[in-house]
Design an enzyme around this catalytic site. Structure first.
Site, mmCIF file in Angstrom:
data_model
loop_
_atom_site.group_PDB
_atom_site.id
_atom_site.type_symbol
_atom_site.label_atom_id
_atom_site.label_comp_id
_atom_site.label_asym_id
_atom_site.label_seq_id
_atom_site.Cartn_x
_atom_site.Cartn_y
_atom_site.Cartn_z
ATOM 1 N N ASP A 9 43.602 10.880 11.073
ATOM 2 C CA ASP A 9 44.405 10.546 9.899
ATOM 3 C C ASP A 9 43.619 10.926 8.656
ATOM 4 O OD1 ASP A 9 46.976 8.311 9.784
ATOM 5 O OD2 ASP A 9 46.044 8.893 7.897
ATOM 6 N N ASN A 54 51.726 13.332 16.050
ATOM 7 C CA ASN A 54 52.577 12.308 15.454
ATOM 8 C C ASN A 54 52.655 12.414 13.930
ATOM 9 O OD1 ASN A 54 53.864 9.440 15.444
ATOM 10 N ND2 ASN A 54 52.035 9.212 14.164
ATOM 11 N N TYR A 66 62.598 18.826 5.848
ATOM 12 C CA TYR A 66 62.282 18.000 7.012
ATOM 13 C C TYR A 66 63.096 18.438 8.226
ATOM 14 C CZ TYR A 66 61.291 13.774 9.710
ATOM 15 O OH TYR A 66 60.884 12.896 10.687
ATOM 16 N N LYS A 96 61.566 19.994 11.818
ATOM 17 C CA LYS A 96 61.741 19.353 13.115
ATOM 18 C C LYS A 96 62.534 20.232 14.086
ATOM 19 C CE LYS A 96 59.354 15.726 12.072
ATOM 20 N NZ LYS A 96 58.035 15.515 12.705
ATOM 21 N N THR A 147 59.816 1.456 10.325
ATOM 22 C CA THR A 147 58.452 1.632 9.836
ATOM 23 C C THR A 147 58.517 1.944 8.350
ATOM 24 O OG1 THR A 147 58.369 4.041 10.143
ATOM 25 C CG2 THR A 147 57.813 2.675 12.062
#
Length: 259
Positions: free
Chosen positions: A37, A87, A153, A157, A188
């Protein structure tokens, strides 16, 4: 015996809502976990919480040298790399294609698509050295259709789907399986808080009421599927796509009045 005893798992975006769920679950199943990260403070805190079978490495997924350092960190600490979870991802502020800045387009594709490409590229030799393993790319239900105002986005994807299938073909004979998970609306901060530059969150545009399963997803819903796909139970599965959305893509559920 735990499913991931003596295995090492690298999770990118490992401090986020879904990422931290994945990291904790792999660790609970016996894995050594490497938390990749850009948030060093949260990453180090999570590694400290989990103990000696966890490491944090600062990872900018758009930088190949950063990827090389992360894979080296995994092998140096634990001897091998067995699983990669791509991820990490970001969302664009909602805008029409005409109103989307090229810099926004480039940033979203750099992180969501190029980051996944680089992860596969750099991790594949390490997985091969470990005599095989698994890669799971976290995509989105937005990669299965069109969504107005989210062109960068959506495009990123959709592209991850093709990249996954190509990688599965190239790496299958090396005993490396590559699959994709397409989460829907998961509870989230990623969907409950506005993206940078936005005033509304994605969740503001979705009500779970019409879903076949009328609730938002939880990170653990995705994590349980991820654990299966990266385990030996899924040894004959590669190049596949798994949708986990509570029926979002099915269309509205039939509403009936109580008798």
């Amino acid at each position: 015996m735990n499913r991931f005893d003596d295995q090492t798992v690298l999770v990118t975006g490992g401090t986020g809502g879904q990422g931290s769920s994945h990291v904790r679950a792999f660790h609970a199943e016996g894995a050594n976990v490497v938390i990749g990260d850009i948030d060093a403070e949260r990453g180090a805190a999570l590694a400290d919480e989990l103990g000696p079978r966890a490491r944090f490495t600062r990872l900018d997924v758009t930088d190949e040298s950063s990827w090389s350092a992360a894979v080296l960190a995994a092998e140096s600490a634990f001897g091998a790399l067995n699983v990669l979870v791509n991820n990490a991802g970001v969302q664009n502020p909602p805008a029409t294609i005409e109103d989307t800045e090229q810099a926004t387009w480039s940033r979203i594709l750099d992180i969501n698509l190029t980051g996944t490409f680089l992860g596969i590229k750099v991790a594949a030799p390490a997985l091969r050295r470990a005599t095989g393993g698994a890669i799971v790319n976290i995509a989105s239900t937005m990669g299965l259709g069109g969504t107005a105002h989210y062109a960068p986005y959506v495009a990123s994807k959709w592209a991850v789907r093709g990249l996954t299938r190509t990688a599965a073909l190239e790496l299958g004979r090396d005993h490396i399986r590559v699959n994709t998970i397409h989460p829907g609306v998961i509870a989230t901060p990623f969907i409950q808080e506005p993206a940078a530059g936005a005033t509304a969150a994605i969740a503001d545009f979705y009500s779970p009421e019409p879903f076949a399963i009328p609730r938002l997803g939880e990170p653990t819903d995705v994590t349980r599927l991820l654990l299966f796909l990266t385990s030996s139970d899924a040894s004959f599965i590669t190049g596949s796509e798994y949708v986990i959305d509570g029926g979002l893509l099915l269309g509205p559920a039939l509403q009936t009045e109580a008798a």
